[in-house]
Design a protein around this motif. Structure first.
Motif, PDB file in Angstrom:
ATOM      1  N   LEU A 190       0.824  -1.210   0.000  1.00  0.00           N
ATOM      2  CA  LEU A 190       0.000   0.000   0.000  1.00  0.00           C
ATOM      3  C   LEU A 190       0.855   1.256   0.000  1.00  0.00           C
ATOM      4  CD1 LEU A 190      -2.758   1.467   0.341  1.00  0.00           C
ATOM      5  CD2 LEU A 190      -2.442   1.223   2.819  1.00  0.00           C
ATOM      6  N   PHE A 191       0.539   2.171  -0.923  1.00  0.00           N
ATOM      7  CA  PHE A 191       1.132   3.510  -0.924  1.00  0.00           C
ATOM      8  C   PHE A 191       0.008   4.497  -0.657  1.00  0.00           C
ATOM      9  CE2 PHE A 191       4.049   1.127  -3.665  1.00  0.00           C
ATOM     10  CZ  PHE A 191       5.275   1.452  -3.085  1.00  0.00           C
ATOM     11  N   ALA A 192      -0.003   5.050   0.554  1.00  0.00           N
ATOM     12  CA  ALA A 192      -1.009   6.051   0.912  1.00  0.00           C
ATOM     13  C   ALA A 192      -0.472   7.422   0.498  1.00  0.00           C
ATOM     14  CB  ALA A 192      -1.300   6.002   2.407  1.00  0.00           C
ATOM     15  N   VAL A 193      -1.069   7.975  -0.530  1.00  0.00           N
ATOM     16  CA  VAL A 193      -0.606   9.244  -1.108  1.00  0.00           C
ATOM     17  C   VAL A 193      -1.628  10.336  -0.793  1.00  0.00           C
ATOM     18  CG1 VAL A 193       0.054  10.419  -3.249  1.00  0.00           C
ATOM     19  CG2 VAL A 193       0.505   7.966  -2.982  1.00  0.00           C
ATOM     20  N   PRO A 194      -1.203  11.502  -0.333  1.00  0.00           N
ATOM     21  CA  PRO A 194      -2.152  12.596  -0.046  1.00  0.00           C
ATOM     22  C   PRO A 194      -2.714  13.187  -1.341  1.00  0.00           C
ATOM     23  CG  PRO A 194       0.083  13.364   0.284  1.00  0.00           C
ATOM     24  CD  PRO A 194       0.190  11.895   0.012  1.00  0.00           C
ATOM     25  N   ILE A 195      -3.448  12.392  -2.064  1.00  0.00           N
ATOM     26  CA  ILE A 195      -3.915  12.767  -3.397  1.00  0.00           C
ATOM     27  C   ILE A 195      -4.790  14.015  -3.356  1.00  0.00           C
ATOM     28  CG2 ILE A 195      -5.387  11.999  -5.310  1.00  0.00           C
ATOM     29  CD1 ILE A 195      -4.376   9.133  -4.749  1.00  0.00           C
ATOM     30  N   THR A 196      -5.807  13.979  -2.486  1.00  0.00           N
ATOM     31  CA  THR A 196      -6.714  15.129  -2.402  1.00  0.00           C
ATOM     32  C   THR A 196      -5.995  16.349  -1.836  1.00  0.00           C
ATOM     33  OG1 THR A 196      -8.633  13.687  -2.126  1.00  0.00           O
ATOM     34  CG2 THR A 196      -8.872  15.960  -1.415  1.00  0.00           C
ATOM     35  N   ALA A 197      -5.151  16.131  -0.834  1.00  0.00           N
ATOM     36  CA  ALA A 197      -4.445  17.252  -0.199  1.00  0.00           C
ATOM     37  C   ALA A 197      -3.538  17.970  -1.202  1.00  0.00           C
ATOM     38  CB  ALA A 197      -3.630  16.739   0.985  1.00  0.00           C
ATOM     39  N   ILE A 198      -2.807  17.219  -1.998  1.00  0.00           N
ATOM     40  CA  ILE A 198      -1.930  17.830  -3.007  1.00  0.00           C
ATOM     41  C   ILE A 198      -2.764  18.623  -4.012  1.00  0.00           C
ATOM     42  CG2 ILE A 198      -0.386  17.350  -4.954  1.00  0.00           C
ATOM     43  CD1 ILE A 198       0.699  14.968  -3.347  1.00  0.00           C
ATOM     44  N   ALA A 199      -3.878  18.034  -4.445  1.00  0.00           N
ATOM     45  CA  ALA A 199      -4.742  18.713  -5.412  1.00  0.00           C
ATOM     46  C   ALA A 199      -5.281  20.024  -4.845  1.00  0.00           C
ATOM     47  CB  ALA A 199      -5.891  17.793  -5.818  1.00  0.00           C
ATOM     48  N   GLU A 200      -5.707  19.997  -3.587  1.00  0.00           N
ATOM     49  CA  GLU A 200      -6.249  21.206  -2.958  1.00  0.00           C
ATOM     50  C   GLU A 200      -5.184  22.282  -2.803  1.00  0.00           C
ATOM     51  OE1 GLU A 200      -7.982  19.606   0.574  1.00  0.00           O
ATOM     52  OE2 GLU A 200      -9.930  19.216  -0.390  1.00  0.00           O
ATOM     53  N   GLU A 201      -3.936  21.849  -2.534  1.00  0.00           N
ATOM     54  CA  GLU A 201      -2.842  22.814  -2.453  1.00  0.00           C
ATOM     55  C   GLU A 201      -2.631  23.535  -3.781  1.00  0.00           C
ATOM     56  OE1 GLU A 201       0.745  20.964  -1.151  1.00  0.00           O
ATOM     57  OE2 GLU A 201      -0.138  20.209   0.716  1.00  0.00           O
ATOM     58  N   LEU A 202      -2.929  22.824  -4.859  1.00  0.00           N
ATOM     59  CA  LEU A 202      -2.760  23.402  -6.195  1.00  0.00           C
ATOM     60  C   LEU A 202      -3.979  24.194  -6.650  1.00  0.00           C
ATOM     61  CD1 LEU A 202      -0.966  20.378  -7.921  1.00  0.00           C
ATOM     62  CD2 LEU A 202       0.051  22.578  -7.312  1.00  0.00           C
ATOM     63  N   GLY A 203      -5.010  24.212  -5.827  1.00  0.00           N
ATOM     64  CA  GLY A 203      -6.148  25.073  -6.135  1.00  0.00           C
ATOM     65  C   GLY A 203      -7.503  24.416  -6.182  1.00  0.00           C
ATOM     66  N   THR A 204      -7.573  23.103  -6.455  1.00  0.00           N
ATOM     67  CA  THR A 204      -8.877  22.438  -6.529  1.00  0.00           C
ATOM     68  C   THR A 204      -8.731  20.933  -6.378  1.00  0.00           C
ATOM     69  OG1 THR A 204     -10.776  21.931  -7.955  1.00  0.00           O
ATOM     70  CG2 THR A 204      -8.708  22.440  -9.065  1.00  0.00           C
ATOM     71  N   SER A 205      -9.652  20.341  -5.644  1.00  0.00           N
ATOM     72  CA  SER A 205      -9.628  18.884  -5.451  1.00  0.00           C
ATOM     73  C   SER A 205      -9.916  18.136  -6.744  1.00  0.00           C
ATOM     74  CB  SER A 205     -10.654  18.478  -4.388  1.00  0.00           C
ATOM     75  OG  SER A 205     -11.966  18.818  -4.806  1.00  0.00           O
ATOM     76  N   LEU A 206     -10.420  18.841  -7.762  1.00  0.00           N
ATOM     77  CA  LEU A 206     -10.719  18.203  -9.042  1.00  0.00           C
ATOM     78  C   LEU A 206      -9.468  17.624  -9.702  1.00  0.00           C
ATOM     79  CD1 LEU A 206     -13.240  20.769 -10.583  1.00  0.00           C
ATOM     80  CD2 LEU A 206     -13.780  18.552  -9.557  1.00  0.00           C
ATOM     81  N   MET A 207      -8.294  18.140  -9.304  1.00  0.00           N
ATOM     82  CA  MET A 207      -7.056  17.667  -9.924  1.00  0.00           C
ATOM     83  C   MET A 207      -6.493  16.426  -9.248  1.00  0.00           C
ATOM     84  SD  MET A 207      -4.921  20.991 -11.217  1.00  0.00           S
ATOM     85  CE  MET A 207      -4.870  21.826  -9.646  1.00  0.00           C
ATOM     86  N   LYS A 208      -7.270  15.832  -8.326  1.00  0.00           N
ATOM     87  CA  LYS A 208      -6.743  14.648  -7.648  1.00  0.00           C
ATOM     88  C   LYS A 208      -6.533  13.487  -8.623  1.00  0.00           C
ATOM     89  CE  LYS A 208     -11.128  12.641  -6.016  1.00  0.00           C
ATOM     90  NZ  LYS A 208     -11.872  12.264  -4.776  1.00  0.00           N
ATOM     91  N   ASN A 209      -7.307  13.468  -9.709  1.00  0.00           N
ATOM     92  CA  ASN A 209      -7.099  12.386 -10.680  1.00  0.00           C
ATOM     93  C   ASN A 209      -5.728  12.488 -11.343  1.00  0.00           C
ATOM     94  OD1 ASN A 209      -7.820  14.699 -12.052  1.00  0.00           O
ATOM     95  ND2 ASN A 209      -9.194  13.692 -13.492  1.00  0.00           N
ATOM     96  N   MET A 210      -5.223  13.704 -11.505  1.00  0.00           N
ATOM     97  CA  MET A 210      -3.897  13.876 -12.094  1.00  0.00           C
ATOM     98  C   MET A 210      -2.789  13.509 -11.102  1.00  0.00           C
ATOM     99  SD  MET A 210      -4.197  14.687 -15.239  1.00  0.00           S
ATOM    100  CE  MET A 210      -5.458  13.414 -15.116  1.00  0.00           C
ATOM    101  N   VAL A 211      -3.028  13.785  -9.838  1.00  0.00           N
ATOM    102  CA  VAL A 211      -2.068  13.379  -8.802  1.00  0.00           C
ATOM    103  C   VAL A 211      -1.965  11.859  -8.773  1.00  0.00           C
ATOM    104  CG1 VAL A 211      -1.472  13.470  -6.356  1.00  0.00           C
ATOM    105  CG2 VAL A 211      -2.620  15.433  -7.430  1.00  0.00           C
ATOM    106  N   ALA A 212      -3.118  11.206  -8.795  1.00  0.00           N
ATOM    107  CA  ALA A 212      -3.152   9.737  -8.774  1.00  0.00           C
ATOM    108  C   ALA A 212      -2.503   9.152 -10.026  1.00  0.00           C
ATOM    109  CB  ALA A 212      -4.601   9.263  -8.663  1.00  0.00           C
ATOM    110  N   SER A 213      -2.763   9.774 -11.174  1.00  0.00           N
ATOM    111  CA  SER A 213      -2.164   9.297 -12.425  1.00  0.00           C
ATOM    112  C   SER A 213      -0.646   9.393 -12.372  1.00  0.00           C
ATOM    113  CB  SER A 213      -2.681  10.123 -13.597  1.00  0.00           C
ATOM    114  OG  SER A 213      -4.066   9.980 -13.749  1.00  0.00           O
ATOM    115  N   GLY A 214      -0.158  10.538 -11.916  1.00  0.00           N
ATOM    116  CA  GLY A 214       1.287  10.726 -11.827  1.00  0.00           C
ATOM    117  C   GLY A 214       1.943   9.707 -10.919  1.00  0.00           C
ATOM    118  N   ALA A 215       1.269   9.385  -9.819  1.00  0.00           N
ATOM    119  CA  ALA A 215       1.824   8.429  -8.866  1.00  0.00           C
ATOM    120  C   ALA A 215       1.938   7.042  -9.483  1.00  0.00           C
ATOM    121  CB  ALA A 215       0.961   8.390  -7.607  1.00  0.00           C
TER     122      ALA A 215
END
Length: 577
Positions: free
Chosen positions: A110-135
């Motif tokens: 298991l890799f627990a990644v702060p996907i939503t948190a990173i997206a929110e730091e960048l301005g919107t939780s909508l970008m969490k799919n891109m964080v997950a993709s990159g990971a």
């Protein structure tokens, strides 16, 4: 290095699962890998669990994988529902926000990644799919610039600022997981792809493109899952070629409008699923009686009634063959690959005009909506054949009418477009004589019935059956249709390795059944195993009815809404030997 792996993303519908899968698979396609996708989604606009699975390979593939290497999870439900598919050394990339837990008995890392948190730091939780993709992309050790190019294509229309934000989200997700993992995971390092350009599309898009190439210029249809993408594709493309899509009030109107447009000389089609085809049945009979060309796509889904509108099934075979009242000639063909979805639509339009009858193109949800790699299409193969469409009618005697329904040796009468000089005739859905005038004469009735029903005596379609028969006397002849073809092929490799002699036939001409082509292979087999996604063995019944061999036929049925896996066909076939 490995030659293939499987990747899946899961979450709630409307959470970005589809766009994540689209960008991830597009980037892999750019590298030249072969891909085969499967969508599991709920029959609602938003909410409900959904997951998309992509199989990645250096060689052509046409089946869902039995297992899973990487699972990207936006919620705990995605882990709970899909963890059982993971390899012993599989990986879960999950959003740390919901405190992910690996189910008891699972050995995945298991890799627990702060996907939503990173997206929110960048301005919107909508970008969490891109964080997950990159990971998940980073774990494969593939070049990030290729992925970023796919991001640019996805978001370019929204402006450079949006593109940069999403690329940053990809980078942040990749950096976080690589720090946790200590770099890309060696067990997921793919062999280089061949780099050749490949198309990557769903069957519905291929059929829409095929209809466009066939000269279709009108589509009349009513939206329904899983056929709607055909309509959506043509809404964008047909106007560029002088055509149009008409969204009708229901499927009855869609079919009758298509009949009217075809009668007027314009190649026209409609597309629907089981419930819509039920409504079209009277119109299909009208096309048969008036001998008007009509092309219909039926994308099968779980039934009856609303049933399972977003799940796999192949249960419309009997309805398509027997659904109309009375007796008319009709042709039913069933593509089994993305390439065939394209070429079969061209053939369907040609057959419909050559034999002046309804042609139904029968697919299933997995083939219609599963995104797959295919070789580049050969447009030189496109041939348009409009049959006995007369453009220069010989002069008629005074007051004579054109014999639209002339009794001919092959059962196919000459046809004219309304307004053609010398082509005056009557058209009606009641029984009629050679010029279309209503007639209840018993002598005329028999002649007209025999004429119509004799049309298909000379029917010839491309590859009515696909045959892979290396054995003269196989222990098993495995038969399927539609999307099962590739899965059967993969299962057969394992059966052959186990010492079981198997041949394989994919039936592409469902009706009239290609008895003479099928019979020799059936006679030589010890057992005939018919693989189909329904509860009653509808294809198997057609084999028994048209070929015989009832004592040899064994049903292999699956009707839980999911496609067959290679392991299921392998294990159940092995039990029969």
């Amino acid at each position: 290095m490995i030659s293939q792996l499987s990747w899946k993303i899961g979450g709630q519908q409307g959470e970005g699962v589809e766009s994540t899968d689209r960008i991830f698979s597009t980037a892999l396609n750019r590298l030249g890998y072969y891909l085969y996708g499967y969508r599991h989604f709920s029959s609602r606009i938003k909410g409900g669990h959904t997951n998309n699975k992509i199989r990645i390979s250096t060689k052509p593939i046409r089946a869902i994988s039995d297992d899973l290497d990487i699972l990207v999870a936006f919620d705990q439900e995605s882990i709970d529902l899909n963890a059982h598919e993971l390899h012993t050394n599989g990986v879960i990339v999950a959003d740390a926000k919901f405190n992910p837990v690996v189910p008891e008995g699972a050995t995945a890392r298991l890799f627990a990644v702060p996907i939503t948190a990173i997206a929110e730091e960048l301005g919107t939780s909508l970008m969490k799919n891109m964080v997950a993709s990159g990971a998940s992309w980073a774990l494969l050790g593939l070049p990030l610039e290729v992925f970023n190019k796919a991001v640019e294509e996805e978001f370019g229309r929204k402006g450079a600022a949006v593109v940069e934000k999403n690329i940053e989200a990809v980078r942040r997700g990749a950096e976080f997981v690589l720090e946790q993992a200590g770099g890309p995971l060696e067990q997921f390092r793919l062999e280089p792809a061949d780099g050749k350009q490949k198309l990557f599309m769903i069957g519905n898009d291929a059929m829409a493109l095929g209809s466009l190439a066939a000269g279709c210029r009108i589509m009349s249809a009513y939206p329904i899952t899983p056929a709607s993408e055909i309509m959506e594709y043509l809404i964008k493309k047909l106007p560029k070629f002088g055509g149009t899509v008409v969204q009708t009030e229901d499927e009855i109107a869609a079919a009758t409008m298509a009949i009217g447009a075809n009668y007027a000389g314009v190649r026209t089609m409609t597309a629907s699923a089981g419930p819509g085809l039920s409504l079209m049945m009277e119109a299909i009979g009208l096309a048969g009686m008036t001998e008007t060309p009509l092309v219909i796509v039926d994308t099968q889904r779980g039934g009856p009634s609303t049933g399972l509108p977003t799940k796999q099934e192949q249960s419309d075979v009997n309805a398509m063959i027997y659904g109309t009242h009375g007796e008319i000639p009709k042709i039913i063909i069933s593509p089994s690959s993305i390439e065939e979805c394209f070429y079969d639509m061209i053939e369907a339009f040609n057959l419909s005009e050559q034999y002046q009858c309804p042609v139904i193109v029968l697919t299933d949800l997995q083939l219609s909506l599963g995104k797959q790699s295919c070789e580049m299409l050969d447009y030189n193969r496109i041939v348009i054949d409009r049959g006995k469409l007369a453009s220069d009618v010989p002069p008629l005697e005074t007051h004579a009418q054109f014999k639209r329904y002339e009794l001919t040796e092959d059962g196919v009468s000459p046809r004219v477009i309304p307004g053609e000089k010398g082509g005056l005739h009557h058209v009606t859905g009641v029984e009629h004589d050679e010029i279309g005038r209503p007639s209840e004469s018993s002598i005329n009735r028999k002649k007209m019935m025999d004429k119509r029903l004799s049309k298909l005596n000379s029917l010839s379609i491309t590859n009515a059956i696909h045959v892979d028969a290396p054995h003269e006397e196989p222990e098993l002849l495995i038969v399927g249709m539609g999307s099962t073809g590739g899965t059967i092929d993969e299962a057969r490799v394992r059966l052959e390795e186990a010492g079981i002699k198997t041949n394989h036939i994919t039936v592409r001409q469902i009706y009239p059944f290609p008895t003479e082509l099928f019979e020799p292979y059936a006679d030589r087999a010890s057992q005939i195993v018919v693989v189909e996604n329904n509860a009653t063995g509808q294809l198997a019944d057609q084999i028994k009815l048209n070929v015989g061999c009832a004592a040899k036929v064994r049903n292999m049925l699956k009707y839980d809404g999911t496609p067959f896996l290679p392991s299921e066909i392998y294990s159940r076939s092995k039990e029969l030997v």
